[in-house]
Design an enzyme around this catalytic site. Structure first.
Site, PDB file in Angstrom:
ATOM      1  N   LYS A  81       0.855  -1.187   0.000  1.00 52.52           N
ATOM      2  CA  LYS A  81       0.000   0.000   0.000  1.00 52.52           C
ATOM      3  C   LYS A  81       0.896   1.244   0.000  1.00 52.52           C
ATOM      4  CE  LYS A  81      -4.017   1.487   2.801  1.00 52.52           C
ATOM      5  NZ  LYS A  81      -4.826   1.074   3.979  1.00 52.52           N
ATOM      6  N   SER A 157      -9.485   0.630   2.865  1.00 54.40           N
ATOM      7  CA  SER A 157      -8.697   1.537   2.055  1.00 54.40           C
ATOM      8  C   SER A 157      -7.552   0.855   1.309  1.00 54.40           C
ATOM      9  CB  SER A 157      -8.121   2.655   2.938  1.00 54.40           C
ATOM     10  OG  SER A 157      -7.270   2.120   3.949  1.00 54.40           O
ATOM     11  N   SER A 181      -9.751  -1.946   6.992  1.00 54.61           N
ATOM     12  CA  SER A 181      -9.178  -1.644   5.681  1.00 54.61           C
ATOM     13  C   SER A 181      -8.351  -2.756   5.068  1.00 54.61           C
ATOM     14  CB  SER A 181      -8.336  -0.367   5.756  1.00 54.61           C
ATOM     15  OG  SER A 181      -9.160   0.763   5.865  1.00 54.61           O
TER      16      SER A 181
END
Length: 464
Positions: A81, A157, A181
């Site tokens: 990420k 996310s 997330s």
């Protein structure tokens, strides 16, 4: 080439490289080719580290030629990420504002440990701005669609992290989980997503969102991959004072020891309020496979979700107050509006939420004196459409963004270890089930998951 790189998990790829069946450079090149071909459609990667990855692959091959074993993930490409620091790369955290920051001076602790185990970092992945969201529809970097249906979201996310594994671009990735997330996109994309106990894995070199709730963790294609990566990432880190406890390393045979004496229950009450019938059906499918009949209720779970929201909004907005005042136009509008709302929450509300948190933690602790493992849905529905703002559940209209974490927030609120497992659903969109344990009991979660995987109940599906 007969080796199916797209379907293989990380452990299988590493074994093939160390045995000489594959070369690290070949795996790296094929992976980069696949990413370059598919990323324009899938929009998983915001940065691709081609030269760096090839150079690392060459170094690994030289070590293997000398008879060395670089580690359990030798030659396996992975991605993170884009809020993990990567040496020489600016850490975006999904934002436009961060583009102005200097490049990171060193890798995050998690990346360092994976590289030390032989894994090859191949890029950084798309996410909701500053990790505030469940959809990965980013106004700066675009939406990351779901590989199972490109008209739908991948979740967030950590959407790029889940989607890249689901699409077979890489075998594993790293994400972060504050309120769900990791688990939400894992469920919607049909992969494994693991959130260990709060403080178990180092967050050093990771752009935080809400410090008292943030976790890091892996996405993967198999239980053995999740166990292997978890072991590599464990260990105290002086750069992260929260990261203080280490459990004994797992061996893969440990996962095969069975669950005969494990006490398992399904979470009822708040977690059994059906949004879509199929959500509870997959939980029932897992419960049946494990011969589980007991149901337990966590009191005030709905208030835990509300308190988690307050804490998240307050801590998150506080990190960005200066930019919210001086340059609000440079935020993703969806993120900005929620941060502004968080900045207006009275301090007394935040303090009350933290007091409730301590009470709730005691209730959960009592439950784990009765049982070892809890089961619950991961998401309230399959992946919504990209751009969809509301969903209709039994005649009630609800906003998508704040409600995709309805089943995940009350669990991360007190830092519990949770694995979202993909339930096999032929011809249907993915859904996950959460396997939950008491703090620092990750090994038991993985044993239960291994049992389900061996029965063929859970697993990552094949993709075109």
């Amino acid at each position: 080439m007969s080796f199916n790189l797209k379907q293989a998990d990380a452990v299988k790829i590493s074994l093939a490289i160390r045995s000489g069946e594959l070369s690290a450079q070949e795996v790296c090149t094929r992976t980069l080719d696949k990413i370059n071909q598919q990323n324009p459609t899938l929009n998983c990667f915001t940065t691709i580290l081609s030269e760096q990855a090839i150079a690392q692959a060459k170094t690994l091959e030289q070590a293997i030629a000398k008879g060395q074993d670089p580690g359990p993930l030798t030659g396996v490409p992975f991605a993170v990420k884009n809020l993990f620091d990567i040496a020489g790369i600016t850490t975006l955290a999904g934002s436009k504002i961060n583009q102005e920051n200097p490049p990171a001076s060193q890798d995050s602790t998690a990346i360092k440990r994976l590289k030390q185990a032989g894994a090859i970092l191949i890029g950084a992945l798309n996410m909701d701005e500053y990790a505030y969201g469940f959809v990965t529809e980013n106004s700066h970097y675009g939406a990351t669609p779901n590989p199972h249906d490109l008209s739908r979201i991948s979740g967030g996310s950590s959407g790029g992290s889940a989607a890249s594994v689901a699409a077979g671009l890489v075998s594993f990735t790293l994400g972060t989980d504050t309120n769900g997330s990791i688990r939400v996109p894992a469920s919607l994309c049909g992969v494994f997503g693991f959130k260990p106990t709060y403080g178990r894995l180092s967050r050093a070199g990771v752009a935080l969102f809400s410090s008292s709730l943030d976790h890091i963790g892996p996405f993967g294609k198999s239980v053995r991959d999740i166990a292997t990566i978890y072991d590599i990432l464990q260990g105290e880190d002086e750069c992260d004072p929260v990261c203080t406890k280490r459990s004994p390393e797992l061996s893969l045979p440990q996962l095969e020891t069975g669950i005969k004496d494990v006490k398992i229950a399904v979470l009822g009450g708040y977690f059994a309020e059906a949004w879509e019938p199929e959500v509870l059906e997959v939980v029932a499918q897992i419960a049946t496979a494990l011969n589980v009949t007991q149901q337990i209720t966590i009191p005030e779970a709905h208030r835990a979700k509300a308190a988690a929201y307050l804490i998240t909004a307050c801590e998150g907005s506080n990190l960005h107050l200066a930019n919210l005042r001086s340059r609000p136009q440079d935020f993703d509008p969806a993120t900005r509006d929620r941060f502004l709302a968080g900045a207006l929450i009275p301090a007394t509300w935040y303090n009350q939420a933290q007091r409730f948190r301590r009470w709730y933690q005691q209730q959960v602790r009592e439950i784990f004196r009765q049982v070892d493992i809890l089961l619950a849905p991961t998401t309230p529905c399959v992946a919504p459409k990209i751009g969809q703002e509301k969903m209709n559940i039994e005649g009630v209209e609800l906003l998508v963004r704040p409600n995709l974490g309805v089943y995940t927030q009350p669990l991360s609120f007190v830092g519990l270890p949770v694995l979202s497992v993909p339930v096999k659903r032929s011809g249907q969109l993915p859904l996950g089930v959460q396997i939950i344990a008491a703090p620092y009991n990750e090994a038991l979660i993985l044993r239960v998951a291994k049992c389900l995987e061996a029965q063929g109940i859970i697993g990552v599906g094949e993709f075109p």
